[in-house]
Write a protein that holds these residues in place. Sequence first.
Motif, PDB file in Angstrom:
ATOM      1  N   ASP A 174       0.828  -1.198   0.000  1.00 11.34           N
ATOM      2  CA  ASP A 174       0.000   0.000   0.000  1.00 11.34           C
ATOM      3  C   ASP A 174       0.868   1.255   0.000  1.00 11.34           C
ATOM      4  O   ASP A 174       0.529   2.271  -0.629  1.00 11.34           O
ATOM      5  N   THR A 205      -6.002  -7.749  -3.624  1.00 12.26           N
ATOM      6  CA  THR A 205      -6.743  -6.555  -4.039  1.00 12.26           C
ATOM      7  C   THR A 205      -5.880  -5.298  -3.966  1.00 12.26           C
ATOM      8  O   THR A 205      -6.042  -4.383  -4.780  1.00 12.26           O
ATOM      9  N   THR A 206      -4.941  -5.250  -3.010  1.00 11.60           N
ATOM     10  CA  THR A 206      -4.049  -4.091  -2.931  1.00 11.60           C
ATOM     11  C   THR A 206      -3.117  -4.058  -4.136  1.00 11.60           C
ATOM     12  O   THR A 206      -2.868  -2.986  -4.709  1.00 11.60           O
ATOM     13  N   LYS A 209      -5.023  -2.900  -7.025  1.00 18.69           N
ATOM     14  CA  LYS A 209      -5.182  -1.446  -6.934  1.00 18.69           C
ATOM     15  C   LYS A 209      -3.966  -0.731  -7.501  1.00 18.69           C
ATOM     16  O   LYS A 209      -4.095   0.283  -8.204  1.00 18.69           O
ATOM     17  N   ALA A 212      -4.275  -0.945 -11.209  1.00 18.15           N
ATOM     18  CA  ALA A 212      -5.430  -0.176 -11.683  1.00 18.15           C
ATOM     19  C   ALA A 212      -5.133   1.319 -11.686  1.00 18.15           C
ATOM     20  O   ALA A 212      -5.423   2.030 -12.656  1.00 18.15           O
ATOM     21  N   ALA A 220      -3.764  -5.981 -13.652  1.00 22.03           N
ATOM     22  CA  ALA A 220      -4.727  -6.154 -12.559  1.00 22.03           C
ATOM     23  C   ALA A 220      -5.590  -7.379 -12.806  1.00 22.03           C
ATOM     24  O   ALA A 220      -5.911  -8.143 -11.879  1.00 22.03           O
ATOM     25  N   VAL A 238     -14.917  -6.473  -3.403  1.00 24.68           N
ATOM     26  CA  VAL A 238     -13.824  -5.497  -3.472  1.00 24.68           C
ATOM     27  C   VAL A 238     -12.906  -5.807  -4.647  1.00 24.68           C
ATOM     28  O   VAL A 238     -12.485  -4.914  -5.387  1.00 24.68           O
ATOM     29  N   ASN A 241     -14.642  -4.972  -7.912  1.00 24.65           N
ATOM     30  CA  ASN A 241     -14.694  -3.523  -8.098  1.00 24.65           C
ATOM     31  C   ASN A 241     -13.341  -2.954  -8.519  1.00 24.65           C
ATOM     32  O   ASN A 241     -13.275  -2.016  -9.317  1.00 24.65           O
ATOM     33  N   MET A 242     -12.261  -3.524  -7.980  1.00 26.17           N
ATOM     34  CA  MET A 242     -10.944  -3.035  -8.359  1.00 26.17           C
ATOM     35  C   MET A 242     -10.658  -3.350  -9.821  1.00 26.17           C
ATOM     36  O   MET A 242     -10.022  -2.567 -10.529  1.00 26.17           O
ATOM     37  N   GLU A 245     -12.603  -0.832 -11.815  1.00 26.53           N
ATOM     38  CA  GLU A 245     -11.935   0.464 -11.709  1.00 26.53           C
ATOM     39  C   GLU A 245     -10.766   0.576 -12.680  1.00 26.53           C
ATOM     40  O   GLU A 245     -10.553   1.622 -13.300  1.00 26.53           O
ATOM     41  N   SER A 277     -17.339   3.860 -10.295  1.00 24.91           N
ATOM     42  CA  SER A 277     -16.250   3.659 -11.257  1.00 24.91           C
ATOM     43  C   SER A 277     -16.765   3.729 -12.683  1.00 24.91           C
ATOM     44  O   SER A 277     -16.146   4.357 -13.556  1.00 24.91           O
TER      45      SER A 277
END
Length: 414
Positions: A174, A205-206, A209, A212, A220, A238, A241-242, A245, A277
């Motif tokens: 992150d 997911t990080t 991100k 993305a 991704a 999540v 959604n990523m 995005e 998004s």
Amino acid sequence: MGQAEKMVRARLRAADGSTYAAASCSEIHCRYTDIGDAIEKAWCDPKPDEPPPLLPKRYVPNTRTYTILMKGYMKEGRVDDVVRMIRAMQNEPDPSSHPDIVTYTTVVSALVNAGAMDRAHAILAEMIDTGVSPNRVTYNVLLKGYCQQLQLDKAKELIRDFEPNVVSYNILIDGCILMDDSAGALKYFNEMRERGIAPSKVSYTTLMKAFALSGQPKLASKVFDEMTKDPRVKVDRVAWNMLVEGYCRLGLIEEAKKIIERMKESGFEPDVATYGSLANGIAVARRPGEALVLWNEVKERCEMSPPTLRPDEGLLDALADVCVRAAFFKKALEIVACMEENGISPNKTKYKRIYVEMHSRMFTSKHASRARQERRREKKRAAEAFKFWLGLPNSYYGSEWRIETMYEDDVGDS
């Protein structure tokens, strides 16, 4: 906080500014069997107009007493008072009142939250010197602070001092995202697996991100595919959604819509983040017709009984923005009405500026054919209603709209 602090101040009066002594029996007595219970009661059920509860006998403050008070100071951002508490504990004659790992970690957290990273690291060093061994929680708190302050070099040094876990690596990944370093995020992800640490769904997911946000939706997507193959984690909304995005950031609407269909087939209904998004992607792609389709779906879900979606400001503002720019004034009015119904204040200043810049000379042609004028009549009524909502001169006022007037108003407002 006030009542609990009064209680402790009554119980712990400063003798010389650094040492706290026990109060007398006449000072305190109540139904609680421990001062910590009384303080926690004060946190949960504060009664500022009442005097603090009194204890039935004298109690020596222990580590729990101090730690509870320190957490109260943390909530109020009183960092110096947090540090004073640990100094008081160090001067207590009873070893049971001396700082322990929880106390030190609480102080480190308070300093990290205040952005005082040098002081936080000094507390860690002091902790080690006094023989209290920090655990991974303490190190991870400090690690997160360095990443949030964009001090990745110090974070890299710190991770050499302890055995990191999956949380540690998630923090570092992150941190790389905050530095716009997708390559660094991938490096830490691979290093984590090389050390035999299983990635969590947060890890996947990080990393998604990271790709993305850096405009690499295909990478991704590869991480997402790997996540689906990992039996230790379960793909959640999540992650979907990523993935959406990543494509929407580049305006790749068709790809994003296909992912949303796959998402629905997998049993996940789109939520506000999904739609938000997609709305932003529609704006990037400049496809206002898609905004109408999306708004109809959002409106339908909002009007269900009970509603299956509660829109937020980001989603509705993005849709309204697209509609105003495309001169879909009737739909724009529906959207701002929805905003007001949900307690969201529409940004009239922004929409007014868009209207002035893009549509102020609309319907001014004197050479349009009669048929074309008829086709534009309903659209003109919607535009007049939108101008009425904005507070601009319109046919409802019986006055004439002039762009010069708007510019004069803007100058006056500034």
